[in-house]
Design a protein around this motif. Sequence first.
Motif, PDB file in Angstrom:
ATOM      1  N   GLU A 101       0.816  -1.205   0.000  1.00 63.93           N
ATOM      2  CA  GLU A 101       0.000   0.000   0.000  1.00 63.93           C
ATOM      3  C   GLU A 101       0.858   1.267   0.000  1.00 63.93           C
ATOM      4  OE1 GLU A 101      -3.357   2.715   0.794  1.00 63.93           O
ATOM      5  OE2 GLU A 101      -2.809   1.049  -0.500  1.00 63.93           O
ATOM      6  N   HIS A 102       1.971   1.236   0.691  1.00 67.03           N
ATOM      7  CA  HIS A 102       2.844   2.410   0.764  1.00 67.03           C
ATOM      8  C   HIS A 102       3.901   2.318  -0.331  1.00 67.03           C
ATOM      9  CE1 HIS A 102       1.863   2.965   5.339  1.00 67.03           C
ATOM     10  NE2 HIS A 102       0.801   3.077   4.554  1.00 67.03           N
ATOM     11  N   VAL A 103       3.979   3.373  -1.159  1.00 69.93           N
ATOM     12  CA  VAL A 103       4.857   3.344  -2.327  1.00 69.93           C
ATOM     13  C   VAL A 103       5.716   4.608  -2.365  1.00 69.93           C
ATOM     14  CG1 VAL A 103       4.986   3.178  -4.841  1.00 69.93           C
ATOM     15  CG2 VAL A 103       3.111   2.032  -3.611  1.00 69.93           C
ATOM     16  N   VAL A 104       7.017   4.429  -2.488  1.00 73.52           N
ATOM     17  CA  VAL A 104       7.956   5.525  -2.728  1.00 73.52           C
ATOM     18  C   VAL A 104       8.222   5.598  -4.221  1.00 73.52           C
ATOM     19  CG1 VAL A 104      10.330   6.326  -2.401  1.00 73.52           C
ATOM     20  CG2 VAL A 104       9.047   5.404  -0.466  1.00 73.52           C
ATOM     21  N   ILE A 105       8.138   6.804  -4.780  1.00 75.28           N
ATOM     22  CA  ILE A 105       8.480   7.060  -6.178  1.00 75.28           C
ATOM     23  C   ILE A 105       9.713   7.949  -6.162  1.00 75.28           C
ATOM     24  CG2 ILE A 105       7.715   8.092  -8.349  1.00 75.28           C
ATOM     25  CD1 ILE A 105       4.798   7.708  -7.233  1.00 75.28           C
ATOM     26  N   ALA A 106      10.768   7.545  -6.857  1.00 73.18           N
ATOM     27  CA  ALA A 106      12.008   8.309  -6.769  1.00 73.18           C
ATOM     28  C   ALA A 106      12.749   8.308  -8.089  1.00 73.18           C
ATOM     29  CB  ALA A 106      12.908   7.744  -5.670  1.00 73.18           C
ATOM     30  N   ASP A 107      13.374   9.452  -8.423  1.00 73.89           N
ATOM     31  CA  ASP A 107      14.240   9.539  -9.585  1.00 73.89           C
ATOM     32  C   ASP A 107      15.499   8.706  -9.363  1.00 73.89           C
ATOM     33  OD1 ASP A 107      12.418  11.294 -10.648  1.00 73.89           O
ATOM     34  OD2 ASP A 107      13.606  13.097 -10.263  1.00 73.89           O
ATOM     35  N   ASP A 108      16.238   8.495 -10.430  1.00 75.34           N
ATOM     36  CA  ASP A 108      17.418   7.634 -10.330  1.00 75.34           C
ATOM     37  C   ASP A 108      18.588   8.275  -9.598  1.00 75.34           C
ATOM     38  OD1 ASP A 108      18.209   9.490 -12.202  1.00 75.34           O
ATOM     39  OD2 ASP A 108      18.474   8.079 -13.842  1.00 75.34           O
ATOM     40  N   ASP A 109      18.482   9.572  -9.251  1.00 70.65           N
ATOM     41  CA  ASP A 109      19.551  10.232  -8.505  1.00 70.65           C
ATOM     42  C   ASP A 109      19.217  10.417  -7.027  1.00 70.65           C
ATOM     43  OD1 ASP A 109      17.580  12.140  -8.805  1.00 70.65           O
ATOM     44  OD2 ASP A 109      18.844  13.636  -9.780  1.00 70.65           O
ATOM     45  N   VAL A 110      18.104   9.872  -6.578  1.00 70.04           N
ATOM     46  CA  VAL A 110      17.682   9.981  -5.178  1.00 70.04           C
ATOM     47  C   VAL A 110      18.246   8.806  -4.384  1.00 70.04           C
ATOM     48  CG1 VAL A 110      15.689   9.918  -3.627  1.00 70.04           C
ATOM     49  CG2 VAL A 110      15.615  11.309  -5.718  1.00 70.04           C
ATOM     50  N   ARG A 111      18.720   9.080  -3.164  1.00 71.63           N
ATOM     51  CA  ARG A 111      19.348   8.047  -2.347  1.00 71.63           C
ATOM     52  C   ARG A 111      18.765   8.056  -0.927  1.00 71.63           C
ATOM     53  NH1 ARG A 111      20.191   6.937  -6.677  1.00 71.63           N
ATOM     54  NH2 ARG A 111      22.148   6.518  -7.785  1.00 71.63           N
ATOM     55  N   TYR A 112      17.768   7.219  -0.694  1.00 69.57           N
ATOM     56  CA  TYR A 112      17.172   7.092   0.636  1.00 69.57           C
ATOM     57  C   TYR A 112      18.104   6.318   1.557  1.00 69.57           C
ATOM     58  CZ  TYR A 112      12.391   8.698  -0.368  1.00 69.57           C
ATOM     59  OH  TYR A 112      11.287   9.453  -0.654  1.00 69.57           O
ATOM     60  N   ASP A 113      18.127   6.698   2.828  1.00 71.53           N
ATOM     61  CA  ASP A 113      18.726   5.840   3.842  1.00 71.53           C
ATOM     62  C   ASP A 113      17.598   5.138   4.600  1.00 71.53           C
ATOM     63  OD1 ASP A 113      17.673   7.783   5.538  1.00 71.53           O
ATOM     64  OD2 ASP A 113      19.622   8.628   6.091  1.00 71.53           O
ATOM     65  N   ASP A 114      17.971   4.268   5.531  1.00 74.85           N
ATOM     66  CA  ASP A 114      16.965   3.481   6.224  1.00 74.85           C
ATOM     67  C   ASP A 114      16.030   4.352   7.044  1.00 74.85           C
ATOM     68  OD1 ASP A 114      16.116   0.669   6.803  1.00 74.85           O
ATOM     69  OD2 ASP A 114      16.480   1.324   8.868  1.00 74.85           O
ATOM     70  N   ALA A 115      16.583   5.401   7.668  1.00 74.54           N
ATOM     71  CA  ALA A 115      15.741   6.294   8.477  1.00 74.54           C
ATOM     72  C   ALA A 115      14.697   6.984   7.613  1.00 74.54           C
ATOM     73  CB  ALA A 115      16.617   7.323   9.195  1.00 74.54           C
ATOM     74  N   GLY A 116      15.082   7.406   6.399  1.00 74.90           N
ATOM     75  CA  GLY A 116      14.129   8.053   5.510  1.00 74.90           C
ATOM     76  C   GLY A 116      13.019   7.117   5.076  1.00 74.90           C
ATOM     77  N   LEU A 117      13.364   5.876   4.769  1.00 72.46           N
ATOM     78  CA  LEU A 117      12.344   4.906   4.382  1.00 72.46           C
ATOM     79  C   LEU A 117      11.359   4.659   5.515  1.00 72.46           C
ATOM     80  CD1 LEU A 117      14.586   2.286   2.540  1.00 72.46           C
ATOM     81  CD2 LEU A 117      12.972   3.873   1.467  1.00 72.46           C
ATOM     82  N   ARG A 118      11.882   4.515   6.737  1.00 72.69           N
ATOM     83  CA  ARG A 118      10.992   4.260   7.868  1.00 72.69           C
ATOM     84  C   ARG A 118      10.106   5.459   8.156  1.00 72.69           C
ATOM     85  NH1 ARG A 118      13.961   4.184  11.973  1.00 72.69           N
ATOM     86  NH2 ARG A 118      16.092   3.976  11.208  1.00 72.69           N
ATOM     87  N   ALA A 119      10.650   6.671   8.019  1.00 73.31           N
ATOM     88  CA  ALA A 119       9.847   7.871   8.264  1.00 73.31           C
ATOM     89  C   ALA A 119       8.709   7.997   7.254  1.00 73.31           C
ATOM     90  CB  ALA A 119      10.748   9.106   8.222  1.00 73.31           C
TER      91      ALA A 119
END
Length: 364
Positions: A101-119
């Motif tokens: 249900e939860h979806v992140v959409i990101a360009d190819d130059d975006v770099r999530y860390d684990d904290a960002g994904l959890r937030a």
Amino acid sequence: MSAPPRPARRPATTATRLPLSYVLPLRWSDDTGLAELTGYLRRLAARVEVTVVDGSPPEVFARHAALWRGLVRHVPPDPALRGANGKVLGVLTGVRLAGHEHVVIADDDVRYDDAGLRAVHRLLDRVDLIRPQNYFDPMPWHAYWDTGRILLNRACGADYPGTLAVRRSTFLAMGGYDPDVLFENLELIRTVRAYGGTEAAPAGLYVRRLPPATRHFLGQRVRQAYDDLAQPVRLATFLAVLPAVGAAVVARRPGPVLGALAATVALAETGRRRAGGARIFPPATALTAPLWVLERATCSWLALGQRVLFGGVRYAGTRLRLAANSPRALRAHAHPGPLPSPSHLTRAPACWGGCRGPLLGKKR
């Protein structure tokens, strides 16, 4: 559309996987940076479901397929989709395939860390769309320059990042979003709002972004200024800058110009310090804000000329006239009433490019 491929086998990990899908629309003409991106995908795939929707030429697609087999779901855009903006077609394909249900959409130059994904995952329990805050790392000269834009946007509300996060049920209920606009992130934000969805733009949710190559940055200046045609007040403000500066020079009155420069720096510094940004954005970035304003003021006239003389701005071998649909046009074609509850949406058909539903059937 054929049945979605089964998710690729993920690498074993001791960390807890998040029930989160990550959609990366991609179109590369060469593989510069491929090793770095592959390393990032490997880290992502250990934590979340990853789908790369790859619109690259066949030979490039084949190299990606061989390298990422067993690591991520790697698919081409759905051939049944129609639209001029390839990124939107990739997003439409990827969100439909998403298993969560939860979806992140990101360009190819975006770099999530684990904290960002959890937030992002936590926030999507409460809202339909999230706008994180990008920052550049590393910081070549043009990243300093472009950070001036980021700081001004932060001071005046919220920035437009290279990543958004959405509830899949909301996305499907509203039939996706228009694949024939240039400013696709603004279009998605406005479409969610038009359908009664809720939005969060946490200024302190920082997500790293790699800066573009200098040549790419320079080549994007007019195209990015064209985005402002979707925001008339903003466009009018930038169009007024050069005439105002010219009038001050002719009148030999430097005071107003110097005052405007100081006010711009002060406003950017306000954005830099917001939500702990002083630890993310270097102090000198606020000083670049007046330079960015002058650049945008110049490019806004060039973008307007592209619209008047050529009917739109060049994009991926074609010309796009529409920067984004207006909020009024989107509300006029949205389904009446609030969005249904998620339990009724998981199997809702998406109205993608080529579909003539209540949203995409007419342009204004």
